[in-house]
Design a protein around this motif. Structure first.
Motif, PDB file in Angstrom:
ATOM      1  N   HIS A 142       4.198   5.086  -5.933  1.00 36.47           N
ATOM      2  CA  HIS A 142       2.753   4.998  -6.114  1.00 36.47           C
ATOM      3  C   HIS A 142       2.418   3.590  -6.554  1.00 36.47           C
ATOM      4  N   THR A 143       1.196   3.176  -6.247  1.00 33.50           N
ATOM      5  CA  THR A 143       0.756   1.858  -6.669  1.00 33.50           C
ATOM      6  C   THR A 143      -0.053   1.991  -7.939  1.00 33.50           C
ATOM      7  N   GLN A 144       0.053   0.989  -8.782  1.00 31.58           N
ATOM      8  CA  GLN A 144      -0.712   0.985 -10.003  1.00 31.58           C
ATOM      9  C   GLN A 144      -1.892   0.050  -9.822  1.00 31.58           C
ATOM     10  N   ALA A 145      -2.957   0.323 -10.536  1.00 34.13           N
ATOM     11  CA  ALA A 145      -4.135  -0.539 -10.446  1.00 34.13           C
ATOM     12  C   ALA A 145      -3.769  -1.921 -10.960  1.00 34.13           C
ATOM     13  N   VAL A 146      -4.233  -2.942 -10.292  1.00 31.82           N
ATOM     14  CA  VAL A 146      -3.969  -4.307 -10.676  1.00 31.82           C
ATOM     15  C   VAL A 146      -5.177  -4.802 -11.458  1.00 31.82           C
ATOM     16  N   LEU A 186       0.729  -9.506   4.890  1.00 25.24           N
ATOM     17  CA  LEU A 186      -0.252  -8.716   5.638  1.00 25.24           C
ATOM     18  C   LEU A 186       0.326  -8.019   6.872  1.00 25.24           C
ATOM     19  N   PRO A 187       1.178  -8.664   7.667  1.00 25.14           N
ATOM     20  CA  PRO A 187       1.785  -7.915   8.784  1.00 25.14           C
ATOM     21  C   PRO A 187       2.655  -6.746   8.311  1.00 25.14           C
ATOM     22  N   ARG A 188       3.335  -6.923   7.194  1.00 24.79           N
ATOM     23  CA  ARG A 188       4.164  -5.837   6.663  1.00 24.79           C
ATOM     24  C   ARG A 188       3.302  -4.674   6.164  1.00 24.79           C
ATOM     25  N   LEU A 189       2.202  -5.005   5.516  1.00 27.18           N
ATOM     26  CA  LEU A 189       1.289  -3.961   5.048  1.00 27.18           C
ATOM     27  C   LEU A 189       0.672  -3.214   6.224  1.00 27.18           C
ATOM     28  N   GLY A 202       2.496   3.219  10.090  1.00 25.37           N
ATOM     29  CA  GLY A 202       3.543   4.229   9.962  1.00 25.37           C
ATOM     30  C   GLY A 202       3.115   5.400   9.093  1.00 25.37           C
ATOM     31  N   ALA A 203       2.414   5.099   7.994  1.00 24.96           N
ATOM     32  CA  ALA A 203       1.989   6.147   7.062  1.00 24.96           C
ATOM     33  C   ALA A 203       0.711   6.842   7.514  1.00 24.96           C
ATOM     34  N   GLN A 204      -0.053   6.198   8.405  1.00 26.10           N
ATOM     35  CA  GLN A 204      -1.349   6.713   8.852  1.00 26.10           C
ATOM     36  C   GLN A 204      -2.285   6.948   7.668  1.00 26.10           C
ATOM     37  N   ILE A 209       0.436   3.275   0.735  1.00 28.97           N
ATOM     38  CA  ILE A 209       1.602   2.478   1.119  1.00 28.97           C
ATOM     39  C   ILE A 209       2.085   1.680  -0.083  1.00 28.97           C
ATOM     40  N   ASP A 210       3.301   1.193   0.008  1.00 33.53           N
ATOM     41  CA  ASP A 210       3.876   0.377  -1.058  1.00 33.53           C
ATOM     42  C   ASP A 210       3.384  -1.054  -0.954  1.00 33.53           C
ATOM     43  N   ALA A 211       3.242  -1.710  -2.097  1.00 33.23           N
ATOM     44  CA  ALA A 211       2.862  -3.117  -2.140  1.00 33.23           C
ATOM     45  C   ALA A 211       4.058  -3.968  -1.714  1.00 33.23           C
TER      46      ALA A 211
END
Length: 146
Positions: free
Chosen positions: A25-29, A105-108, A114-116, A120-122
């Motif tokens: 999970h991502t945390q708020a930045v 950005l291309p990785r994201l 992939g995840a639709q 997604i992970d940072a």
């Protein structure tokens, strides 16, 4: 000598294991928040009806300010599936910002396809840019009701 070999092998295995872990999970930045869109152009195509289960069209996400610049994306959907994510704005204040954006950005985008989803992970080393991308993508998907 034998103890040194065993200790270094154990430490190496521990480091490899720790590096292989990914957060789920991502945390708020801190310091990252949405910014009102500077244009008054329509954000969703006229053919998209609210609440439609199979959204089709291009949906523009919110422009998200980060400490390194603004991130904004547009999600292209066909029958409710993400087919492309277009980068509208990326951090570009200096060469390092441009380099990180070109790397992350291309990785994201690949992960989002992939995840639709925007879940997604940072990208390591580009956490602010990643968080801005995720927030902008989620706002675009919210508009599409996906």
């Amino acid at each position: 000598m034998r103890r040194a070999v065993l200790a270094s092998t154990g430490i190496s295995a521990l480091i490899v294991t720790l590096l292989a872990l990914k957060p789920h999970h991502t945390q708020a930045v801190a310091g990252v928040g949405p910014r009102p869109s500077p244009t008054s152009a329509p954000r969703a195509p006229a053919s998209a009806s609210p609440g439609a289960p199979a959204a089709t069209g291009t949906y523009t996400g919110d422009a998200i300010d980060t400490p390194y610049g603004t991130v904004q994306v547009a999600a292209v959907l066909a029958h409710g599936k993400i087919t492309d994510v277009r980068i509208l704005q990326a951090p570009d204040r200096n060469g390092r910002d441009q380099q990180l954006a070109a790397y992350s950005l291309p990785r994201l985008t690949q992960e989002a396809l992939g995840a639709q989803s925007a879940h997604i992970d940072a990208v390591s080393g580009a956490s602010y840019t990643s968080e801005g991308y995720i927030q902008s993508l989620q706002s675009a998907l919210d508009q599409a009701h996906v």
